[in-house]
Design a protein around this motif. Structure first.
Motif, PDB file in Angstrom:
ATOM      1  N   VAL A  12      -9.422   4.703   5.401  1.00 51.29           N
ATOM      2  CA  VAL A  12      -8.294   3.829   5.731  1.00 51.29           C
ATOM      3  C   VAL A  12      -8.763   2.709   6.638  1.00 51.29           C
ATOM      4  O   VAL A  12      -9.383   2.945   7.679  1.00 51.29           O
ATOM      5  N   LEU A  13      -8.467   1.481   6.246  1.00 47.69           N
ATOM      6  CA  LEU A  13      -8.859   0.311   7.026  1.00 47.69           C
ATOM      7  C   LEU A  13      -7.841   0.007   8.114  1.00 47.69           C
ATOM      8  O   LEU A  13      -8.189  -0.370   9.228  1.00 47.69           O
ATOM      9  N   ASP A  14      -6.553   0.202   7.771  1.00 50.09           N
ATOM     10  CA  ASP A  14      -5.469  -0.093   8.706  1.00 50.09           C
ATOM     11  C   ASP A  14      -4.486   1.076   8.682  1.00 50.09           C
ATOM     12  O   ASP A  14      -3.819   1.312   7.682  1.00 50.09           O
ATOM     13  N   GLU A  15      -4.411   1.819   9.781  1.00 45.89           N
ATOM     14  CA  GLU A  15      -3.548   3.007   9.829  1.00 45.89           C
ATOM     15  C   GLU A  15      -2.070   2.643   9.734  1.00 45.89           C
ATOM     16  O   GLU A  15      -1.270   3.436   9.218  1.00 45.89           O
ATOM     17  N   ASP A  16      -1.681   1.500  10.221  1.00 45.41           N
ATOM     18  CA  ASP A  16      -0.266   1.115  10.195  1.00 45.41           C
ATOM     19  C   ASP A  16       0.227   0.849   8.778  1.00 45.41           C
ATOM     20  O   ASP A  16       1.357   1.198   8.423  1.00 45.41           O
ATOM     21  N   THR A  17      -0.596   0.242   7.952  1.00 41.33           N
ATOM     22  CA  THR A  17      -0.181  -0.095   6.581  1.00 41.33           C
ATOM     23  C   THR A  17      -0.754   0.860   5.536  1.00 41.33           C
ATOM     24  O   THR A  17      -0.333   0.848   4.394  1.00 41.33           O
ATOM     25  N   ASN A  18      -1.718   1.682   5.941  1.00 37.69           N
ATOM     26  CA  ASN A  18      -2.457   2.573   5.035  1.00 37.69           C
ATOM     27  C   ASN A  18      -3.286   1.774   4.027  1.00 37.69           C
ATOM     28  O   ASN A  18      -3.498   2.202   2.893  1.00 37.69           O
ATOM     29  N   GLU A  19      -3.744   0.615   4.446  1.00 36.21           N
ATOM     30  CA  GLU A  19      -4.641  -0.174   3.598  1.00 36.21           C
ATOM     31  C   GLU A  19      -5.986   0.550   3.484  1.00 36.21           C
ATOM     32  O   GLU A  19      -6.582   0.925   4.490  1.00 36.21           O
ATOM     33  N   PRO A  20      -6.486   0.756   2.266  1.00 35.99           N
ATOM     34  CA  PRO A  20      -7.752   1.482   2.113  1.00 35.99           C
ATOM     35  C   PRO A  20      -8.964   0.572   2.290  1.00 35.99           C
ATOM     36  O   PRO A  20      -8.856  -0.656   2.214  1.00 35.99           O
ATOM     37  N   ILE A  21     -10.106   1.169   2.514  1.00 32.06           N
ATOM     38  CA  ILE A  21     -11.355   0.431   2.483  1.00 32.06           C
ATOM     39  C   ILE A  21     -11.635   0.030   1.033  1.00 32.06           C
ATOM     40  O   ILE A  21     -10.940   0.457   0.108  1.00 32.06           O
ATOM     41  N   ASP A  22     -12.641  -0.791   0.810  1.00 38.74           N
ATOM     42  CA  ASP A  22     -12.955  -1.239  -0.544  1.00 38.74           C
ATOM     43  C   ASP A  22     -13.347  -0.063  -1.433  1.00 38.74           C
ATOM     44  O   ASP A  22     -13.953   0.919  -0.960  1.00 38.74           O
ATOM     45  N   LEU A  23     -13.039  -0.190  -2.708  1.00 38.17           N
ATOM     46  CA  LEU A  23     -13.302   0.874  -3.675  1.00 38.17           C
ATOM     47  C   LEU A  23     -14.767   1.298  -3.684  1.00 38.17           C
ATOM     48  O   LEU A  23     -15.075   2.481  -3.843  1.00 38.17           O
ATOM     49  N   GLU A  24     -15.668   0.356  -3.491  1.00 34.31           N
ATOM     50  CA  GLU A  24     -17.103   0.670  -3.571  1.00 34.31           C
ATOM     51  C   GLU A  24     -17.538   1.688  -2.518  1.00 34.31           C
ATOM     52  O   GLU A  24     -18.571   2.347  -2.680  1.00 34.31           O
ATOM     53  N   PHE A  25     -16.745   1.839  -1.454  1.00 35.91           N
ATOM     54  CA  PHE A  25     -17.107   2.775  -0.396  1.00 35.91           C
ATOM     55  C   PHE A  25     -16.520   4.181  -0.619  1.00 35.91           C
ATOM     56  O   PHE A  25     -16.744   5.080   0.186  1.00 35.91           O
ATOM     57  N   PHE A  26     -15.769   4.352  -1.695  1.00 30.35           N
ATOM     58  CA  PHE A  26     -15.346   5.690  -2.123  1.00 30.35           C
ATOM     59  C   PHE A  26     -16.443   6.214  -3.043  1.00 30.35           C
ATOM     60  O   PHE A  26     -16.513   5.861  -4.219  1.00 30.35           O
ATOM     61  N   SER A  27     -17.306   7.039  -2.521  1.00 28.39           N
ATOM     62  CA  SER A  27     -18.495   7.450  -3.283  1.00 28.39           C
ATOM     63  C   SER A  27     -18.156   8.448  -4.380  1.00 28.39           C
ATOM     64  O   SER A  27     -17.204   9.218  -4.285  1.00 28.39           O
ATOM     65  N   LYS A  28     -18.983   8.434  -5.423  1.00 27.32           N
ATOM     66  CA  LYS A  28     -18.813   9.362  -6.542  1.00 27.32           C
ATOM     67  C   LYS A  28     -19.419  10.716  -6.202  1.00 27.32           C
ATOM     68  O   LYS A  28     -20.369  10.818  -5.428  1.00 27.32           O
TER      69      LYS A  28
ATOM     70  N   TYR B 144       0.853  -1.196   0.000  1.00 28.95           N
ATOM     71  CA  TYR B 144       0.000   0.000   0.000  1.00 28.95           C
ATOM     72  C   TYR B 144       0.884   1.239   0.000  1.00 28.95           C
ATOM     73  O   TYR B 144       2.022   1.203   0.478  1.00 28.95           O
ATOM     74  N   PRO B 145       0.388   2.344  -0.517  1.00 25.68           N
ATOM     75  CA  PRO B 145       1.201   3.571  -0.554  1.00 25.68           C
ATOM     76  C   PRO B 145       1.380   4.168   0.835  1.00 25.68           C
ATOM     77  O   PRO B 145       0.571   3.943   1.738  1.00 25.68           O
ATOM     78  N   GLU B 146       2.450   4.920   0.992  1.00 23.77           N
ATOM     79  CA  GLU B 146       2.678   5.635   2.253  1.00 23.77           C
ATOM     80  C   GLU B 146       1.657   6.762   2.388  1.00 23.77           C
ATOM     81  O   GLU B 146       1.339   7.442   1.415  1.00 23.77           O
ATOM     82  N   PHE B 147       1.151   6.941   3.592  1.00 24.13           N
ATOM     83  CA  PHE B 147       0.199   8.032   3.807  1.00 24.13           C
ATOM     84  C   PHE B 147       0.949   9.335   4.044  1.00 24.13           C
ATOM     85  O   PHE B 147       1.940   9.384   4.773  1.00 24.13           O
TER      86      PHE B 147
END
Length: 310
Positions: free
Chosen positions: A274-290, A7-10
């Motif tokens: 962000v699902l996991d602050e330590d790794t910066n893992e994002p939530i699923d794409l579907e939850f990024f609303s348009k 995952y990318p660095e935050f």
């Protein structure tokens, strides 16, 4: 060899904040789901998203090229005290814009394979052509902006006064706020030794907005934190190259507090994705609303993905 991270660095920047405010789906594509898209064995979505991330448009490209030539002119002047002719600068910028047009129309396959090394204009990728009105507008801007740069207060300062100390231009700088790395890109920074003040300059190629002063307040905060410069010795300056207007400000502590409060609220909003602050893992794409403002979609790099149902 590039080391792949899952995952990318935050980090935080004004551009990141603006992207989220614009559209959270666009934010997700840009800062998360394009990650690692430059690797050949990455998932197709990552490669497609990364490729779309590299698309530019005519106004943005114009601003980037103009900023690049301004940086070069200033650095060359530091070394040789030489100022190129206005016609030479106009010709160089026009050539760069033409190269981008050629890339977009004749090297589409090469761009698809290596998007980092070729230019692709949004107008051509999505709509197949540049409008004549847009081309004329850029031509008009080109002549005006170059002329106004050479006559600007900031450039006149550094070419006509001896008591000037150059510090930096167009370089990435970082500071840490709220435990987060913050990116700051100052167009130009110099010190007036006679007046004992620091001048932060931001070259603007578009119209004046209410956001411009806030952007410079963040830069002043960086200067205060990194160089321990008293706030009363920092002048922030917007040079509007389209009009030749120069806006100068001195800030107070309350202005910096507003910047910090806004950043804190922005970080809270970003944390929702962000699902996991330590790794910066994002939530699923579907939850990024348009965005609900669909007119914005016409100029979005990721228009293709949304139309495909991503």
């Amino acid at each position: 060899m590039l080391q792949r991270k899952l995952y990318p660095e935050f980090s935080w920047s004004l551009s990141r904040h603006k992207t989220l405010m614009d559209c959270s789906r666009k934010y997700g594509f840009h800062y998360y789901f394009s990650h690692s898209g430059w690797f050949n064995d990455s998932p197709d979505l990552a490669k497609q998203t990364y490729r779309l991330k590299k698309i530019t448009n005519l106004p943005i490209l114009f601003g980037e090229v103009l900023h690049s030539i301004i940086e070069k002119v200033i650095k060359d002047y530091q070394q040789s005290a030489f100022i190129p002719a206005e016609e030479e600068l106009v010709s160089f910028i026009r050539k760069s814009l033409n190269t981008a047009f050629i890339d977009s129309t004749r090297h589409q396959e090469e761009w698809t394979q290596r998007p980092k090394y070729y230019k692709m204009l949004h107008e051509i990728y999505y709509y197949g052509e540049l409008e004549e009105a847009d081309i004329k507008e850029m031509e008009d801007r080109l002549a005006v902006c170059v002329k106004n740069f050479l006559a600007s207060k900031s450039f006149t300062d550094i070419t006509s006064k001896k008591e000037m100390q150059f510090v930096q231009s167009e370089e990435f700088r970082t500071l840490t706020l709220f435990g987060v790395k913050v990116f700051v890109v100052i167009d130009f920074l110099y010190k007036d030794l006679k007046e004992d003040k620091w001048i932060i300059v931001d070259w603007k190629t578009g119209k004046e907005t209410m956001e411009d002063r806030n952007q410079l307040a963040l830069y002043a905060l960086y200067l205060k934190e990194k160089y321990k410069v008293p706030l009363e010795k920092i002048e922030i300056r917007n040079e509007y190259l389209l009009t030749g207007n120069c806006q100068q400000y001195y800030l107070k502590e309350i202005d910096l507090q507003h910047v910090l409060q806004r950043m804190e609220m922005s970080l809270t909003e970003m944390g929702k994705y962000v699902l996991d602050e330590d790794t910066n893992e994002p939530i699923d794409l579907e939850f990024f609303s348009k965005t609900e403002y669909t007119k914005k979609c016409l100029k979005c790099n990721y228009k293709e993905l949304c139309e495909e149902g991503c």
